[in-house]
Design an enzyme around this catalytic site. Structure first.
Site, mmCIF file in Angstrom:
data_model
loop_
_atom_site.group_PDB
_atom_site.id
_atom_site.type_symbol
_atom_site.label_atom_id
_atom_site.label_comp_id
_atom_site.label_asym_id
_atom_site.label_seq_id
_atom_site.Cartn_x
_atom_site.Cartn_y
_atom_site.Cartn_z
ATOM 1 N N GLY A 13 0.811 -1.218 0.000
ATOM 2 C CA GLY A 13 0.000 0.000 0.000
ATOM 3 C C GLY A 13 0.846 1.271 0.000
ATOM 4 N N GLY A 77 -0.937 1.383 12.664
ATOM 5 C CA GLY A 77 -1.247 2.695 12.076
ATOM 6 C C GLY A 77 -2.561 2.685 11.334
ATOM 7 N N THR A 79 -6.389 2.727 10.417
ATOM 8 C CA THR A 79 -7.492 3.453 11.065
ATOM 9 C C THR A 79 -8.827 2.854 10.606
ATOM 10 O OG1 THR A 79 -7.605 5.086 9.284
ATOM 11 C CG2 THR A 79 -6.177 5.606 11.162
ATOM 12 N N ALA A 101 -1.953 4.304 17.035
ATOM 13 C CA ALA A 101 -2.060 5.762 16.866
ATOM 14 C C ALA A 101 -2.710 6.086 15.525
ATOM 15 C CB ALA A 101 -0.672 6.396 16.939
ATOM 16 N N HIS A 134 -8.580 14.563 2.829
ATOM 17 C CA HIS A 134 -7.640 13.520 2.391
ATOM 18 C C HIS A 134 -7.845 13.206 0.915
ATOM 19 C CE1 HIS A 134 -7.230 12.861 6.718
ATOM 20 N NE2 HIS A 134 -6.086 12.250 6.437
ATOM 21 N N HIS A 135 -6.880 12.471 0.370
ATOM 22 C CA HIS A 135 -6.910 12.007 -1.018
ATOM 23 C C HIS A 135 -8.158 11.166 -1.315
ATOM 24 C CE1 HIS A 135 -5.622 8.044 0.525
ATOM 25 N NE2 HIS A 135 -4.925 8.765 1.402
ATOM 26 N N LYS A 138 -8.831 7.371 0.109
ATOM 27 C CA LYS A 138 -8.996 7.010 1.534
ATOM 28 C C LYS A 138 -10.343 6.329 1.742
ATOM 29 C CE LYS A 138 -8.601 8.760 6.252
ATOM 30 N NZ LYS A 138 -7.790 7.622 6.700
ATOM 31 N N GLY A 144 -9.176 8.824 11.341
ATOM 32 C CA GLY A 144 -8.912 8.463 12.736
ATOM 33 C C GLY A 144 -8.398 9.672 13.512
ATOM 34 N N THR A 145 -7.654 10.540 12.834
ATOM 35 C CA THR A 145 -7.115 11.733 13.491
ATOM 36 C C THR A 145 -8.241 12.693 13.872
ATOM 37 O OG1 THR A 145 -5.118 11.468 12.175
ATOM 38 C CG2 THR A 145 -5.460 13.641 13.172
HETATM 39 P P1 NAD Z 1 -3.603 1.487 0.880
HETATM 40 O O1 NAD Z 1 -4.985 1.074 0.479
HETATM 41 O O2 NAD Z 1 -2.728 2.181 -0.101
HETATM 42 O O3 NAD Z 1 -2.800 0.201 1.416
HETATM 43 C C1 NAD Z 1 -3.324 -0.791 2.237
HETATM 44 C C2 NAD Z 1 -2.577 -2.079 1.917
HETATM 45 O O4 NAD Z 1 -2.981 -3.071 2.874
HETATM 46 C C3 NAD Z 1 -2.923 -2.647 0.518
HETATM 47 O O5 NAD Z 1 -1.741 -3.046 -0.157
HETATM 48 C C4 NAD Z 1 -3.832 -3.834 0.819
HETATM 49 O O6 NAD Z 1 -3.746 -4.867 -0.147
HETATM 50 C C5 NAD Z 1 -3.264 -4.269 2.172
HETATM 51 N N1 NAD Z 1 -4.214 -5.055 2.947
HETATM 52 C C6 NAD Z 1 -5.558 -4.959 2.994
HETATM 53 N N2 NAD Z 1 -6.074 -5.878 3.826
HETATM 54 C C7 NAD Z 1 -5.016 -6.598 4.294
HETATM 55 C C8 NAD Z 1 -4.919 -7.696 5.197
HETATM 56 N N3 NAD Z 1 -5.999 -8.255 5.743
HETATM 57 N N4 NAD Z 1 -3.672 -8.175 5.484
HETATM 58 C C9 NAD Z 1 -2.572 -7.628 4.927
HETATM 59 N N5 NAD Z 1 -2.615 -6.582 4.046
HETATM 60 C C10 NAD Z 1 -3.831 -6.082 3.762
HETATM 61 O O7 NAD Z 1 -3.818 2.372 2.189
HETATM 62 P P2 NAD Z 1 -2.765 3.380 2.850
HETATM 63 O O8 NAD Z 1 -2.989 4.750 2.340
HETATM 64 O O9 NAD Z 1 -1.399 2.796 2.805
HETATM 65 O O10 NAD Z 1 -3.295 3.364 4.351
HETATM 66 C C11 NAD Z 1 -3.325 2.173 5.114
HETATM 67 C C12 NAD Z 1 -3.973 2.448 6.461
HETATM 68 O O11 NAD Z 1 -3.137 3.323 7.215
HETATM 69 C C13 NAD Z 1 -5.341 3.131 6.383
HETATM 70 O O12 NAD Z 1 -6.166 2.632 7.405
HETATM 71 C C14 NAD Z 1 -5.012 4.601 6.620
HETATM 72 O O13 NAD Z 1 -6.093 5.338 7.125
HETATM 73 C C15 NAD Z 1 -3.911 4.458 7.640
HETATM 74 N N6 NAD Z 1 -2.980 5.590 7.755
HETATM 75 C C16 NAD Z 1 -2.552 5.855 9.007
HETATM 76 C C17 NAD Z 1 -1.626 6.844 9.198
HETATM 77 C C18 NAD Z 1 -1.092 7.070 10.582
HETATM 78 O O14 NAD Z 1 -0.211 7.952 10.783
HETATM 79 N N7 NAD Z 1 -1.555 6.301 11.578
HETATM 80 C C19 NAD Z 1 -1.143 7.598 8.117
HETATM 81 C C20 NAD Z 1 -1.611 7.297 6.852
HETATM 82 C C21 NAD Z 1 -2.525 6.275 6.685
#
Ligand code: NAD
Length: 249
Positions: A13, A77, A79, A101, A134-135, A138, A144-145
């Protein structure tokens, strides 16, 4: 030097790739295994020191089960978890240390602290609104923030969050109740993430804003959390704990 080995979940991802890139320049960390949807966490987990998860909420049950079985600390990470999924995380945190977080950026965690302070200082005369953008990719809303910001505001004002949070407005809804906490989720383009907390009072308005321009900021924060959580006692920790902001008054 012995490197801390990371199992990265959600590796393909946007955040997974940002974490791989950020790790490649760190001398004390190494990604020892990658895992994405449909790929098993076993046996990859056995050789790692810590698991970092940026995937989707439905990954959490298996993630917790396998980490508990192998006694591995986790940085979560992802959300958008349901109440049941959050309970699963809390339960797992009684056995292994977990940093959970909604946002790993240092700036947003400073925003959390400032939001609490501003709400305490300004008091009930100020109306509270949270706006996030957000983009277009999402999946969960509000972010979550934004939810965490609403939680901080409701705690600071001693309000019941469930009863007072309002998601958007439409129609002839009448005047705004003083206790309302408005949340508005905007989506579009490739924006990494922006959060605004607005305190609107009589004759004046205070606004706090955070704008992330690169996912590297979240990735570096997650790596900082991964270093920190290895060797910690079992417990549910936040990024404020990692940064030492929890103790700041
Ligand atoms: P994304 O959709 O680009 O990537 C998610 C990845 O997880 C994909 O490659 C998908 O195939 C994989 N995935 C889905 N289900 C899975 C599973 N059961 N097991 C293993 N892999 C699995 O999303 P992203 O933009 O990378 O964001 C991912 C998450 O992180 C979201 O929930 C987003 O809101 C969160 N996020 C958190 C923060 C933070 O600072 N905490 C920052 C950015 C994004």
């Amino acid at each position: 030097m012995k490197r801390t080995k990371i199992l990265l979940v959600g590796a393909k991802g946007r955040m997974g790739q940002a974490i791989s890139a950020a790790t490649s320049t760190e001398t004390d960390l190494v990604i020892s295994a990658l895992c994405d949807r449909g790929e098993p966490l076993e046996p990859a987990i056995r050789g790692c020191d810590v698991v970092i998860d940026f995937s989707q909420p439905d990954a959490v049950n298996e993630l917790c089960r396998v980490c508990l079985q192998n006694g591995k600390p986790i940085v979560i990470g992802t959300t958008g978890h349901s109440t049941q999924q959050k309970e699963e995380i809390k339960k797992a945190a009684t056995i292994v240390p977990i940093v959970f977080a909604p946002n790993f950026s240092v700036g947003v965690n400073a925003l959390f602290w400032l939001t609490r302070k501003a709400a305490e200082l300004l008091g009930p005369d100020f109306d509270l609104e949270v706006v996030e953008m957000h983009h277009r990719f999402k999946k969960d809303a509000p972010s979550g923030t934004a939810k965490k910001l609403a939680e901080i505001l409701s705690e600071a004002r001693k309000l019941d969050r469930e009863k007072n949070v309002r998601h958007g407005r439409e129609g002839n809804i009448g005047e705004r109740p003083a206790t309302e906490i408005g949340i508005h989720a905007l989506r579009g383009g490739d924006m990494v993430g922006e959060h605004f907390v607005i305190f609107a009072g009589p004759g004046e308005r205070l606004e706090l804003a955070h704008k992330a321009s690169s996912r590297a900021t979240f990735a570096l924060g997650a790596l900082r959390a991964a270093r920190w959580v290895v060797g910690k006692p079992a417990g549910l920790y936040t990024m404020e704990d990692v940064l030492g902001l929890s103790a700041a008054s």
